[in-house]
Design a protein around this motif. Structure first.
Motif, PDB file in Angstrom:
ATOM      1  N   THR A 113       0.909  -1.255   0.029  1.00 54.74           N
ATOM      2  CA  THR A 113       0.097   0.079   0.095  1.00 54.74           C
ATOM      3  C   THR A 113       0.834   1.414  -0.039  1.00 54.74           C
ATOM      4  N   ASP A 114       2.139   1.056   0.402  1.00 53.12           N
ATOM      5  CA  ASP A 114       2.997   2.140   0.461  1.00 53.12           C
ATOM      6  C   ASP A 114       3.386   2.400  -1.050  1.00 53.12           C
ATOM      7  N   VAL A 115       2.606   2.992  -1.769  1.00 50.15           N
ATOM      8  CA  VAL A 115       2.733   2.985  -3.547  1.00 50.15           C
ATOM      9  C   VAL A 115       3.942   3.896  -3.883  1.00 50.15           C
ATOM     10  N   ALA A 116       4.386   4.873  -3.306  1.00 53.63           N
ATOM     11  CA  ALA A 116       5.503   5.611  -3.388  1.00 53.63           C
ATOM     12  C   ALA A 116       6.826   4.850  -3.475  1.00 53.63           C
ATOM     13  N   ARG A 117       7.009   4.010  -2.528  1.00 53.21           N
ATOM     14  CA  ARG A 117       8.051   3.348  -2.284  1.00 53.21           C
ATOM     15  C   ARG A 117       7.977   1.755  -2.658  1.00 53.21           C
TER      16      ARG A 117
END
Length: 464
Positions: free
Chosen positions: A43-47
């Motif tokens: 869910t941490d799309v940026a990483r």
């Protein structure tokens, strides 16, 4: 049924701490004929990256920690999370909060100034007889979980013992952001519920998440798993294991020439024990593994012990398997093995002397390349005294039976004929054949090669 899970975030490689968590979860499920689930918490799309996902899958495959279900990806379960959030809103277990980030920052500054713990003050929390603020225009609300205000949340941690938190210390957790995406602690709860996880085995950096997750599970009427929180791993220097300690990625250990069974054996002993047993098979681990013998104190990584274990497993390994592992490592160096000596023959001779596959590859490479002994070694071992001894051996090579026993007898015969000691022939012979002075038994090294190669290499050294 026992159902465990490994749930990494794909923001980097599979590190040693994560691999130990995966191993313990896998072993506990196997020990109890249960199921092991792999879940990717992305869910941490940026990483989160596809490369990191692949690195995790590669690491699990190399360690042979096969999963029974999955991999499940949280980003593909968004509809399910949103469905549960709506159910909680309808049941009064969650509520919309219109507090802006700026308001939260001011609130926390004021609380710190009063010496209080910074926390959300529940201003939008519905309570009987409480008037809520007017809904502001242009503010997209978050959704907060209505955490219990009274009592404690406690569990009997299977590693650390009883742990409890006062509910009044826990503020109302955001479970959905303003854009509707659910937060980490909420997704984990729904996943563990839907996947019927019975035992959550994870690092103790999650201890503070556990009371919040238990409260949400209870609000949903979901069963609460058993929890076992593993202490951190320290480096050789006693500090928290990190990149500065060298290879912390599982696949880095593969590249550095470690066998997966050695890494598995070593990881199993990082914080768990079965009596005084240090070396054991995967099958024995599954037979013995329990949560009762996991130490609650930090485990310390010992690179020398891992190297010792790896050397043990290399010695035990089938020569053909080792050759299959060394061949691509040689190819990466641009080295193509000759028909004689075969890789298996070199490995049989050298595997007792190495700690890693890289060292084994070094040995093989040295035998396939034309020897280039250092000038100082030639000056030390190819002297006026030793030259005639080496030349005599060369002259007798043509007629000797090409077996280790016969060549060994010839070496002794030549040395005796010159009234010399064994190193006077053995050392220049080693230089001629390998360019090195440290090798296994010299007669075995000689007969690795065919007769013509041995004679040509001795002639080359004598003519140098």
């Amino acid at each position: 049924m026992i159902r465990t899970r490994f749930a990494p975030s794909p923001t980097g490689f599979l590190h040693i701490g994560g691999a130990r968590t995966a191993l313990f979860s896998w072993a506990y499920a196997r020990r109890h004929s249960g199921q092991f689930i792999l879940r990717i918490e992305d869910t941490d799309v940026a990483r989160s990256t596809p490369e990191a996902v692949q690195a995790i899958l590669d690491g699990m495959a190399w360690l042979d920690l096969g999963h029974d279900e999955g991999p499940f990806y949280q980003m593909r379960r968004m509809d399910r999370y949103k469905e549960v959030i709506q159910q909680m809103l309808a049941a009064g277990k969650a509520y919309y909060c219109y507090t802006t980030p700026e308001e939260l920052d001011r609130l926390r500054e004021e609380q710190r100034a009063r010496g209080e713990k910074p926390r959300y003050d529940g201003r939008w929390r519905p309570e009987e007889g409480k008037a809520l603020p007017a809904t502001p225009e242009g503010v997209t609300p978050v959704v907060r979980f209505k955490n219990p205000r009274q009592g404690v949340v406690a569990w009997n941690d299977l590693v650390k013992g009883r742990i409890e938190f006062a509910n009044e210390e826990l503020d109302d957790l955001i479970i959905a952001r303003g854009d509707g995406t659910p937060t980490y602690n909420f997704c984990v709860v729904v996943d563990d519920w839907d996947m019927r996880i019975s035992h959550v085995i994870r690092g103790d950096d999650h201890v503070n998440n556990t009371p919040r997750q238990i409260n949400i599970l209870q609000a949903l009427g979901a069963p609460v798993p058993e929890y076992a929180h593993l202490s951190m791993i320290l480096g050789d220097d006693g500090q928290k294991l990190s990149k500065r300690h060298g290879a912390v990625s599982v696949m880095q250990y593969a590249e550095d020439g470690f066998l997966p069974e050695a890494v598995i054996n070593y990881l199993a002993r990082l914080g768990w024990s079965h009596g005084d047993d240090e070396v054991f098979s995967r099958e024995q681990l599954v037979q013995w593994f329990d949560l009762d013998h996991i130490t609650p104190s930090a485990a310390q990584f010992n690179t020398q012990k891992l190297l010792w274990l790896n050397a043990h497993y290399i010695k035990q390994a089938d020569n053909g398997r080792l050759a299959d592992l060394v061949a691509p490592m040689l190819a990466a160096r641009g080295v193509t093995p000759a028909p004689v000596p075969t890789l298996e023959a070199i490995i049989a001779l050298y595997k007792e002397r190495v700690q890693t596959l890289v060292e084994l590859t070094d040995a093989c490479e040295g035998l396939y390349l034309a020897p280039a002994p250092a000038e100082e070694l030639k000056a030390q071992h190819l002297t006026e005294e030793t030259r005639p001894i080496l030349a005599d051996f060369l002259g007798r090579c043509a007629g000797v039976e090409w077996t280790t026993a016969a060549v060994g007898a010839l070496i002794k015969e030549v040395v005796a004929a010159h009234g010399a000691k064994m190193p006077k022939l053995a050392m220049p012979l080693r230089l001629a054949l390998t360019g090195q002075t440290q090798t296994p038994s010299v007669d075995a090294v000689v007969t690795l090669f065919d007769r013509a190669t041995v004679m040509a290499r001795i002639e080359r050294l004598l003519g140098a």
